[in-house]
Design an enzyme around this catalytic site. Structure first.
Site, PDB file in Angstrom:
ATOM      1  N   HIS A 121       1.298  -1.347  -0.231  1.00  0.00           N
ATOM      2  CA  HIS A 121      -0.355  -0.170   0.163  1.00  0.00           C
ATOM      3  C   HIS A 121       0.835   1.924  -0.099  1.00  0.00           C
ATOM      4  O   HIS A 121       2.219   0.802   0.321  1.00  0.00           O
ATOM      5  CB  HIS A 121      -1.078   0.163   1.325  1.00  0.00           C
ATOM      6  CG  HIS A 121      -0.203  -0.160   2.667  1.00  0.00           C
ATOM      7  ND1 HIS A 121      -0.082   1.153   3.185  1.00  0.00           N
ATOM      8  CD2 HIS A 121       0.111  -1.030   3.182  1.00  0.00           C
ATOM      9  CE1 HIS A 121       0.485   1.179   4.841  1.00  0.00           C
ATOM     10  NE2 HIS A 121       0.961  -0.188   4.344  1.00  0.00           N
ATOM     11  N   ASP A 123      -0.776   4.728   1.099  1.00  0.00           N
ATOM     12  CA  ASP A 123      -0.700   5.847   1.716  1.00  0.00           C
ATOM     13  C   ASP A 123      -0.039   5.274   3.331  1.00  0.00           C
ATOM     14  O   ASP A 123       0.777   4.189   3.068  1.00  0.00           O
ATOM     15  CB  ASP A 123      -2.471   5.012   2.240  1.00  0.00           C
ATOM     16  CG  ASP A 123      -2.342   4.005   2.997  1.00  0.00           C
ATOM     17  OD1 ASP A 123      -2.224   2.426   2.514  1.00  0.00           O
ATOM     18  OD2 ASP A 123      -3.894   4.041   3.969  1.00  0.00           O
ATOM     19  N   ASP A 156       6.837   1.065   6.262  1.00  0.00           N
ATOM     20  CA  ASP A 156       5.363   0.867   6.043  1.00  0.00           C
ATOM     21  C   ASP A 156       4.478   2.003   4.688  1.00  0.00           C
ATOM     22  O   ASP A 156       4.732   2.740   5.780  1.00  0.00           O
ATOM     23  CB  ASP A 156       5.053   0.783   7.641  1.00  0.00           C
ATOM     24  CG  ASP A 156       3.416   0.353   7.237  1.00  0.00           C
ATOM     25  OD1 ASP A 156       3.156  -0.195   6.459  1.00  0.00           O
ATOM     26  OD2 ASP A 156       2.806   0.706   8.673  1.00  0.00           O
ATOM     27  N   GLU A 190      -4.918   1.744   3.342  1.00  0.00           N
ATOM     28  CA  GLU A 190      -4.946   0.303   4.283  1.00  0.00           C
ATOM     29  C   GLU A 190      -4.191   0.281   5.768  1.00  0.00           C
ATOM     30  O   GLU A 190      -5.086   0.087   6.553  1.00  0.00           O
ATOM     31  CB  GLU A 190      -3.464  -0.269   4.391  1.00  0.00           C
ATOM     32  CG  GLU A 190      -3.220  -1.574   4.755  1.00  0.00           C
ATOM     33  CD  GLU A 190      -2.227  -1.603   6.274  1.00  0.00           C
ATOM     34  OE1 GLU A 190      -2.690  -2.814   6.593  1.00  0.00           O
ATOM     35  OE2 GLU A 190      -1.562  -1.135   6.450  1.00  0.00           O
ATOM     36  N   GLU A 191      -3.894   2.098   5.923  1.00  0.00           N
ATOM     37  CA  GLU A 191      -3.711   2.207   7.794  1.00  0.00           C
ATOM     38  C   GLU A 191      -5.217   2.125   8.195  1.00  0.00           C
ATOM     39  O   GLU A 191      -4.962   2.520   9.616  1.00  0.00           O
ATOM     40  CB  GLU A 191      -2.595   3.445   7.427  1.00  0.00           C
ATOM     41  CG  GLU A 191      -1.401   3.460   6.756  1.00  0.00           C
ATOM     42  CD  GLU A 191      -0.306   2.000   8.172  1.00  0.00           C
ATOM     43  OE1 GLU A 191      -0.960   1.470   9.165  1.00  0.00           O
ATOM     44  OE2 GLU A 191       0.360   1.599   7.667  1.00  0.00           O
ATOM     45  N   ASP A 217       1.454 -10.056   0.720  1.00  0.00           N
ATOM     46  CA  ASP A 217       1.345  -9.146   1.523  1.00  0.00           C
ATOM     47  C   ASP A 217       2.726  -8.420   2.364  1.00  0.00           C
ATOM     48  O   ASP A 217       3.206  -9.713   2.671  1.00  0.00           O
ATOM     49  CB  ASP A 217       0.076  -9.243   2.365  1.00  0.00           C
ATOM     50  CG  ASP A 217      -0.140  -7.824   2.375  1.00  0.00           C
ATOM     51  OD1 ASP A 217       0.502  -6.363   2.172  1.00  0.00           O
ATOM     52  OD2 ASP A 217      -1.862  -6.864   3.020  1.00  0.00           O
ATOM     53  N   HIS A 459       5.345   3.196  12.594  1.00  0.00           N
ATOM     54  CA  HIS A 459       4.456   4.620  12.569  1.00  0.00           C
ATOM     55  C   HIS A 459       4.583   4.955  13.537  1.00  0.00           C
ATOM     56  O   HIS A 459       4.042   5.980  14.301  1.00  0.00           O
ATOM     57  CB  HIS A 459       2.810   4.058  13.110  1.00  0.00           C
ATOM     58  CG  HIS A 459       1.949   2.372  12.288  1.00  0.00           C
ATOM     59  ND1 HIS A 459       0.909   2.626  12.598  1.00  0.00           N
ATOM     60  CD2 HIS A 459       3.186   2.305  11.334  1.00  0.00           C
ATOM     61  CE1 HIS A 459       0.208   2.085  11.003  1.00  0.00           C
ATOM     62  NE2 HIS A 459       1.502   1.288  10.826  1.00  0.00           N
TER      63      HIS A 459
HETATM   64 ZN   LIG Z   1       1.205  -1.448   6.445  1.00  0.00          ZN
END
Ligand SMILES: [Zn+2]
Length: 491
Positions: A121, A123, A156, A190-191, A217, A459
């Site tokens: 992803h 985003d 990520d 996705e987030e 994934d 994150h």
């Molecule tokens: Zn991710």
């Protein structure tokens, strides 16, 4: 022979037999790691680094409040991909689903074979307000400093997007052609759950009757010192995701004045219910993906640990007790209980008419929401407390004995030859679960070798990836495409 002597001989005999059997089990444990056979390849490092670095500069941020999405940035990101990978866009079919979800299809030569899908992803999560100054490099700079690429999305999961496209670009330039159709699918939300991205891609593919052999994934990474008793780094491939549910416990009625309270107030009863749940806990059980993980890791362990795991049938209670001792390993073998919100009372001298608590539960594969609700009700033993449980059960569990899993494991070993590659259970959610309806198997793997601190940066603050890791990730995607197209028949 006296009776005592006889008893002594029988006992010694039994102990000897026990040692022989358990020792035999230990010495006959076979490694489940394939030997590496890496393909020779030279990735254009400068170009690759430049692509990921540039990708980071687009503020493709996901917000819980969808109205906050800045879609201009998403459009610019898509244009950037088209300009950076001209050959990929020329040779593969490319479509946008629901505006921003991206699907590339590389047509294979053998239409009788099911396709493979690689997904990621583009985003990213926002940078937490107040933490900007803690970043050594601006989170959207894509700065290349000290052999690392910095910024939000380097792990990520823009690494997946440009990593996969860079690998395809490499293979195209080499003149490679896949046997089966290869799909590369990139979500944009996705987030926040993937409902507009991955989910819409799946709807579109389902309508076309597509069934993937597997979809790969993002997911577990290769981490050093991950498993006690294993000196090599361990790379974990998620074969299932735990479910995530919310339990609400609430009680209503008879408040009154605080000068003459009943023995058990609403607050007391909810508090007592939570205390009972924490004291009881869901039962730990080494089964499913957690058990699979140890099947793969045990052969690589030091003797003592190997002895215990090789004789799992005997030592299961001991193993479970050890695993339950740490939150991270406990989460591998049981549904977890995390009380996150407690609400009651407004005034210091009035008993509240209502009290409620919210518990976040991460559900093991095989546990249903109904069973979870029943467990809560049976444990708290208070019929006046209303219990509701909503959310999602765990995703399906993918095979570890299939050629699909083995081909991913082989690809990882080809690049990270010292790493032990094992299946595991993911605690966090990903887009992968969305693909369950159109894939025989879904796997989750982030092909980088990092530290546990790096995992926290995903994150958090100072997310970055080393150039070496990024190049290895590209090599992994090249390998995984090759391994998946090695003439395996349709299963
Ligand atoms: Zn991710």
């Amino acid at each position: 022979m006296t009776k005592r002597k006889l008893a002594f001989f029988i006992l010694s005999g039994l102990i000897l037999l026990f040692l022989i059997v358990t020792g035999f089990n230990t010495f006959t444990v076979r490694s489940k790691q394939p030997s590496p056979h890496p393909a020779k390849m030279t990735i254009n490092q400068d170009e690759a680094v430049q692509h990921l670095s540039k990708a980071i500069t687009f503020k493709t941020v996901s917000y819980q409040d969808r109205s906050k999405f800045d879609f201009k940035e998403f459009d610019r990101f898509i244009t950037f991909l088209q300009e950076s990978f001209p050959e990929v866009h020329q040779k593969l079919s490319f479509e946008k689903v629901n505006g921003y979800a991206l699907v590339y299809k590389w047509k294979g030569s053998d239409a009788s074979k099911n396709p493979i899908g690689l997904t990621s992803h583009y985003d990213v999560v926002p940078v937490l307000k107040g933490t900007e100054a803690n970043w050594k490099q601006d989170p959207f700079s894509g700065a290349v400093v000290d052999g690392r690429i910095w910024g939000r999305g380097t792990l990520d999961d823009k690494i997946g997007v440009t990593g996969i496209l860079q690998a395809v670009d490499y293979l195209l330039k080499e003149g490679y052609e896949p046997d089966r159709d290869m799909y590369f699918m990139f979500g944009f939300d996705e987030e926040i759950g993937g409902d507009e991205g991955a989910s819409k891609i799946v709807d579109a593919l389902k309508a076309r009757g597509i069934t993937f052999e597997y979809v790969l994934d993002e997911g577990g990474a290769i981490v050093e010192k991950m498993v006690p008793g294993v000196t090599q780094p361990v790379g974990v491939v998620g074969i299932s995701e735990k479910g995530s549910a919310t339990a609400e416990l609430s009680i209503e009625g008879s408040g009154g004045h605080s000068s003459q309270p009943k023995d058990h107030t609403n607050i007391g009863r909810i508090a007592s219910a939570i205390a009972k749940l924490e004291d009881t806990q869901f039962k730990g059980d080494l089964r499913g993906p957690g058990e699979d993980m140890f099947e793969f890791v045990a052969p690589e362990m030091s003797f003592g640990m190997k002895y215990v795991f090789a004789n799992k049938a005997i030592f299961k209670p001991v193993i479970e007790k050890i695993l339950l001792g740490q939150p991270a390993s406990a989460a591998l073998i049981r549904t977890t209980i995390a009380p996150t919100i407690f609400q009651a009372g407004e005034q210091y001298n009035a008993l509240p008419e209502k009290a409620s608590a919210i518990i976040n539960l991460r559900i093991m594969p095989g546990d249903s929401l109904n069973e979870v609700k029943r467990f809560i009700e049976d444990t708290i033993e208070d019929d006046d407390i209303k219990v509701t449980v909503t959310g999602s059960e765990a995703s399906k569990v993918s095979s570890v004995n299939s050629w699909q899993f083995k081909s991913i494991q082989q690809a990882a070993r080809n690049v990270y030859r010292d790493a032990v590659i094992a299946p595991y259970l993911m605690f966090a959610g990903s887009d992968a679960r969305q693909y369950d309806p159109v894939a025989k198997n879904t796997y989750r793997f982030l092909p980088v070798q990092i530290t546990s601190e790096d995992l926290n940066r995903m994150h958090g603050t100072n997310e970055h990836v080393s150039i070496e890791n990024y190049i290895n990730a590209i090599k992994f995607y090249v390998e995984v495409i090759r391994e998946g197209n090695k003439g395996k028949s349709v299963e």
